[in-house]
Design an enzyme around this catalytic site. Structure first.
Site, PDB file in Angstrom:
ATOM      1  N   SER A  51       0.830  -1.205   0.000  1.00 21.82           N
ATOM      2  CA  SER A  51       0.000   0.000   0.000  1.00 21.82           C
ATOM      3  C   SER A  51       0.869   1.260   0.000  1.00 21.82           C
ATOM      4  O   SER A  51       1.649   1.458  -0.924  1.00 21.82           O
ATOM      5  CB  SER A  51      -0.954  -0.041   1.202  1.00 21.82           C
ATOM      6  N   HIS A  85      -7.716  -5.359  -0.555  1.00 24.45           N
ATOM      7  CA  HIS A  85      -6.527  -4.631  -0.099  1.00 24.45           C
ATOM      8  C   HIS A  85      -5.841  -5.445   0.998  1.00 24.45           C
ATOM      9  O   HIS A  85      -5.997  -5.175   2.194  1.00 24.45           O
ATOM     10  CB  HIS A  85      -6.925  -3.247   0.401  1.00 24.45           C
ATOM     11  N   ASP A  96      -9.512  -4.403  -4.982  1.00 25.27           N
ATOM     12  CA  ASP A  96      -8.961  -3.463  -4.002  1.00 25.27           C
ATOM     13  C   ASP A  96      -9.836  -2.215  -3.923  1.00 25.27           C
ATOM     14  O   ASP A  96     -10.005  -1.507  -4.914  1.00 25.27           O
ATOM     15  CB  ASP A  96      -7.531  -3.090  -4.397  1.00 25.27           C
TER      16      ASP A  96
END
Length: 215
Positions: A109, A196, A164
């Site tokens: 991320s 995610h 995601d």
């Protein structure tokens, strides 16, 4: 010399997370290929984050909005400051005797976005840069122009879930064309049904990729 053969992984966590919370990931990488690996899990400094209403939390740089899209505002100064801190970590390992091309950068991320920027702006070739659910955190054209000649030799692995909801898949998809303009090798893999997160399948992909990049 022991230092010459040693390999290092620097793993950068996501927004609000910590380095120690991710240390268990190292146990996934087994076998003789990883026996001499040193794993480093740094923690981001605490700072106020705009997308979370100014809350104080571990963050490599400020974020304006979530979900992150390909068009999201770029926090250039904060990213560059964070890149410099990662470069210091790499430099410390090099000073200790580890060849730069034996150092892998990996990140999830926000940590994935920082992994990309740090690897491409580093003055030496690294073993590889693996991005999980990340994005390009710097302006596209400007970013490409800043990629160093040696960094263009650093291979990139990009893993992104199609479902995601935090970092839009399109934000990840924007990276390979940019990297191609700089002749950077980027292996992009999409994972259907994955949100995610980091899955065992993605870690297995990383494991095989890292083995293929060991010199």
């Amino acid at each position: 010399m022991a230092g010459v053969s040693r390999r290092v992984v620097i793993w950068l966590h996501g927004l609000g997370d910590s380095g120690p919370a991710n240390e268990g990931l190292a146990s996934f990488f087994k076998g003789p290929s990883f026996a001499a690996f040193k794993w480093i899990f740094p923690s981001a400094p605490e700072q106020r984050v705009t997308c979370n209403y100014g809350a104080l939390m571990p963050s490599w740089f400020d974020l304006k909005e979530i979900p992150v899209t390909a068009e999201s505002p770029k926090m250039e100064l904060g990213v560059i400051n964070a890149v410099e801190s990662i470069h210091k970590m790499i430099d410390e390992e090099v000073a200790a005797g580890v060849s730069a091309d034996h150092i892998f950068l990996c990140g999830f991320s926000q940590g994935g976005a920082l992994t990309l920027a740090s690897a491409m702006l580093y003055p030496k070739r690294l073993a590889g840069a693996a991005v999980f659910s990340g994005w390009v955190p710097l302006d596209g054209a400007g970013f490409v122009s800043k990629i160093t000649p040696e960094a263009k030799k650093t291979p990139v692995l990009w893993l992104h879930g199609l479902n995601d909801q935090v970092v839009d898949f399109s934000a990840g998809q924007a990276a390979p064309p940019l990297l191609a303009r700089a002749n950077v090798e980027c292996d992009f893999k999409a994972f259907p049904g994955v949100g995610h997160t980091i899955t065992p399948e993605e870690l297995s992909t990383l494991e095989q990729w890292m083995k293929s990049k060991m010199q």
